[in-house]
Scaffold this motif. Structure first.
Motif, PDB file in Angstrom:
ATOM      1  N   LYS A   1      91.628  46.384 128.613  1.00  0.00           N
ATOM      2  CA  LYS A   1      92.040  47.164 129.776  1.00  0.00           C
ATOM      3  C   LYS A   1      93.411  47.775 129.495  1.00  0.00           C
ATOM      4  O   LYS A   1      94.375  47.052 129.206  1.00  0.00           O
ATOM      5  CB  LYS A   1      92.097  46.288 131.024  1.00  0.00           C
ATOM      6  N   LEU A   2      93.471  49.093 129.572  1.00  0.00           N
ATOM      7  CA  LEU A   2      94.710  49.817 129.302  1.00  0.00           C
ATOM      8  C   LEU A   2      95.207  50.471 130.581  1.00  0.00           C
ATOM      9  O   LEU A   2      94.529  51.318 131.167  1.00  0.00           O
ATOM     10  CB  LEU A   2      94.477  50.877 128.224  1.00  0.00           C
TER      11      LEU A   2
ATOM     12  N   ALA B   1      96.215  58.509 125.411  1.00  0.00           N
ATOM     13  CA  ALA B   1      95.193  57.526 125.793  1.00  0.00           C
ATOM     14  C   ALA B   1      93.818  58.163 125.978  1.00  0.00           C
ATOM     15  O   ALA B   1      92.846  57.736 125.332  1.00  0.00           O
ATOM     16  CB  ALA B   1      95.627  56.773 127.047  1.00  0.00           C
ATOM     17  N   PRO B   2      93.666  59.194 126.844  1.00  0.00           N
ATOM     18  CA  PRO B   2      92.333  59.793 126.962  1.00  0.00           C
ATOM     19  C   PRO B   2      91.866  60.477 125.689  1.00  0.00           C
ATOM     20  O   PRO B   2      90.663  60.508 125.407  1.00  0.00           O
ATOM     21  CB  PRO B   2      92.488  60.797 128.119  1.00  0.00           C
ATOM     22  N   VAL B   3      92.794  61.004 124.889  1.00  0.00           N
ATOM     23  CA  VAL B   3      92.404  61.596 123.609  1.00  0.00           C
ATOM     24  C   VAL B   3      91.808  60.523 122.702  1.00  0.00           C
ATOM     25  O   VAL B   3      90.761  60.727 122.065  1.00  0.00           O
ATOM     26  CB  VAL B   3      93.615  62.278 122.935  1.00  0.00           C
ATOM     27  N   ALA B   4      92.458  59.359 122.652  1.00  0.00           N
ATOM     28  CA  ALA B   4      91.945  58.270 121.816  1.00  0.00           C
ATOM     29  C   ALA B   4      90.574  57.799 122.293  1.00  0.00           C
ATOM     30  O   ALA B   4      89.720  57.420 121.493  1.00  0.00           O
ATOM     31  CB  ALA B   4      92.927  57.104 121.815  1.00  0.00           C
TER      32      ALA B   4
ATOM     33  N   VAL C   1      87.748  50.457 125.450  1.00  0.00           N
ATOM     34  CA  VAL C   1      88.901  50.520 126.348  1.00  0.00           C
ATOM     35  C   VAL C   1      88.500  51.013 127.732  1.00  0.00           C
ATOM     36  O   VAL C   1      87.872  52.061 127.887  1.00  0.00           O
ATOM     37  CB  VAL C   1      90.002  51.421 125.758  1.00  0.00           C
ATOM     38  N   GLU C   2      88.884  50.232 128.732  1.00  0.00           N
ATOM     39  CA  GLU C   2      88.718  50.609 130.134  1.00  0.00           C
ATOM     40  C   GLU C   2      90.095  50.976 130.685  1.00  0.00           C
ATOM     41  O   GLU C   2      91.059  50.211 130.539  1.00  0.00           O
ATOM     42  CB  GLU C   2      88.140  49.441 130.935  1.00  0.00           C
ATOM     43  N   PHE C   3      90.198  52.141 131.318  1.00  0.00           N
ATOM     44  CA  PHE C   3      91.469  52.560 131.885  1.00  0.00           C
ATOM     45  C   PHE C   3      91.669  51.962 133.275  1.00  0.00           C
ATOM     46  O   PHE C   3      90.746  51.921 134.093  1.00  0.00           O
ATOM     47  CB  PHE C   3      91.537  54.087 132.002  1.00  0.00           C
ATOM     48  N   VAL C   4      92.898  51.521 133.528  1.00  0.00           N
ATOM     49  CA  VAL C   4      93.305  51.077 134.855  1.00  0.00           C
ATOM     50  C   VAL C   4      94.417  52.022 135.284  1.00  0.00           C
ATOM     51  O   VAL C   4      95.502  52.036 134.687  1.00  0.00           O
ATOM     52  CB  VAL C   4      93.813  49.620 134.840  1.00  0.00           C
ATOM     53  N   ASN C   5      94.162  52.829 136.307  1.00  0.00           N
ATOM     54  CA  ASN C   5      95.098  53.876 136.704  1.00  0.00           C
ATOM     55  C   ASN C   5      96.095  53.362 137.740  1.00  0.00           C
ATOM     56  O   ASN C   5      95.715  52.828 138.774  1.00  0.00           O
ATOM     57  CB  ASN C   5      94.336  55.081 137.272  1.00  0.00           C
TER      58      ASN C   5
ATOM     59  N   ALA D   1      87.195  53.347 119.577  1.00  0.00           N
ATOM     60  CA  ALA D   1      85.987  52.721 119.031  1.00  0.00           C
ATOM     61  C   ALA D   1      86.116  52.487 117.535  1.00  0.00           C
ATOM     62  O   ALA D   1      85.683  51.457 117.015  1.00  0.00           O
ATOM     63  CB  ALA D   1      84.762  53.589 119.338  1.00  0.00           C
ATOM     64  N   ARG D   2      86.718  53.449 116.817  1.00  0.00           N
ATOM     65  CA  ARG D   2      86.894  53.275 115.378  1.00  0.00           C
ATOM     66  C   ARG D   2      87.818  52.108 115.055  1.00  0.00           C
ATOM     67  O   ARG D   2      87.744  51.534 113.972  1.00  0.00           O
ATOM     68  CB  ARG D   2      87.438  54.561 114.748  1.00  0.00           C
TER      69      ARG D   2
END
Length: 366
Positions: free
Chosen positions: A74-75, A87-90, A103-107, A97-98
């Motif tokens: 969780k990021l 973050a969204p680019v990654a 990753v789950e985003f926590v806003n 994934a690589r």
């Protein structure tokens, strides 16, 4: 066989030497930048150096990824802040994934302090936020470790042209609109005021307004200037009645990072490979933001970012996404910020900033 043709054994030996040389060159190319100079550092930026986020050997998380098992993480981030675009680019470009991560985003839109608390209390594993907002709570003992700097430049101080504010010193006696009294913008521009000989506590007034209304406060004359972050400030700068006085790339701060990657302390201690994989992935995302800001802007826009894709890309180009310090470089920046925050009474006067930087930074890349 002609007299000029090499003997087969000599030819085979030469071929073997060439193969060995090629193999050695390939192995050298696979080494992360800076490895030869510092065997304890998995990656480090350098002037003009190509970005290589990978370690010498694949981390455990990446090894699991090869077998299809991704580690859930969780990021925490602020989805309204363009400077977190790495973050969204990654995520969208498969970088997480690589590196073996799901990753789950926590806003935590609008509150980096709440974001930090979420990491410290285990509601998130890591986050991206502003050093000037996080250093005070970290001084107070939040169990969070900074693992990398991400970029510089996303804070701006704008003033009404009619107020004749031409530089930081001319803010003396003026009112500055801010979103809250502990905002990174207030902390940073307080430093610039102090540098210019203006007491940021007594010789200016910091007046709080809802973040989206700061420009209206200046328009109505209730404040003569405002201090906040992109994308708001970039968009407000299009108003011909406003002018940019300073940014957090002004003067000596041009080579500082403002946004950092931080990881839950228990994750660093108990699963360092995952903390390292996450940090590498975000750094790689930051590299993509630098090299293709238009793509990063389009991705960020899909997450609800304010402004057109063209505006968002221009904001990213104005920031220093090539500056991603780790190791001694980052610890030095943290200590410098600590010294400056002591000067404007944010950190305690008794804090040893060198020891503080050592305590809040964690090397997860070597």
């Amino acid at each position: 066989m002609s007299e000029t043709e090499p003997h087969p054994s000599s030819r085979d030996a030469a071929l073997s030497r060439r193969r060995l040389l090629r193999a050695g060159m390939s192995a050298a190319a696979a080494l992360p930048f800076g490895f030869a100079a510092s065997a304890g550092r998995a990656w480090g930026p350098g002037p003009g150096a190509p970005f290589d986020p990978g370690p010498l050997c694949a981390p455990a998380a990446a090894t699991e990824a090869a077998t299809g098992a991704l580690r859930p993480i969780k990021l925490a981030w602020n989805a309204t802040a363009i400077c977190t675009a790495a973050a969204p680019v990654a995520k969208e470009r498969g970088i997480f994934a690589r590196h073996g991560l799901d990753v789950e985003f926590v806003n935590f839109g609008g509150s980096t302090e709440a974001l930090l608390e979420a990491i410290a209390t285990g509601k998130a594993d890591a986050g991206i936020g502003m050093a000037l907002r996080w250093l005070k709570p970290m001084e107070q003992g939040f169990d969070v470790k900074i693992t990398a700097g991400l970029h510089g430049g996303c804070l701006r101080l704008l003033a009404a042209k009619a107020a004749n504010i031409t530089d930081i010193a001319s803010l003396k006696g003026k009112t500055i609109a801010i979103s809250d009294q502990a905002s990174p913008a207030k902390n940073f521009f307080g430093l610039l005021l102090s540098d210019a000989g203006v007491d940021p506590e007594r010789e200016v007034e910091w007046r709080q307004y809802p973040a989206d209304l700061l420009n209206l406060a200046v328009e109505k004359g209730e404040a003569q200037a405002l201090a906040d972050a992109d994308p708001r400030t970039w968009i407000w700068l299009k108003d011909p009645r406003l002018t940019e006085v300073a940014t957090n790339l002004t003067g000596i701060y041009a080579t500082r990072s403002c946004c950092v990657v931080a990881v839950r302390g228990s994750l660093v201690r108990n699963d360092r490979a995952v903390a390292g994989a996450l940090t590498r992935a975000v750094l790689e995302g930051g590299h993509r933001v630098q090299t293709d800001p238009a793509d990063a802007a389009a991705i960020f826009a899909n997450y609800g970012g304010k402004g057109s894709v063209e505006d968002l890309a221009a904001m990213l180009r104005s920031q220093t996404h090539q500056h991603r310090p780790v190791g001694a470089d980052l610890k030095r920046e943290i200590a410098l910020y600590g010294d400056e925050l002591k000067r404007v009474n944010v950190l305690r006067k008794t804090t040893d900033t060198a020891k503080f930087a050592e305590r809040v930074y964690a090397d997860v890349l070597s």
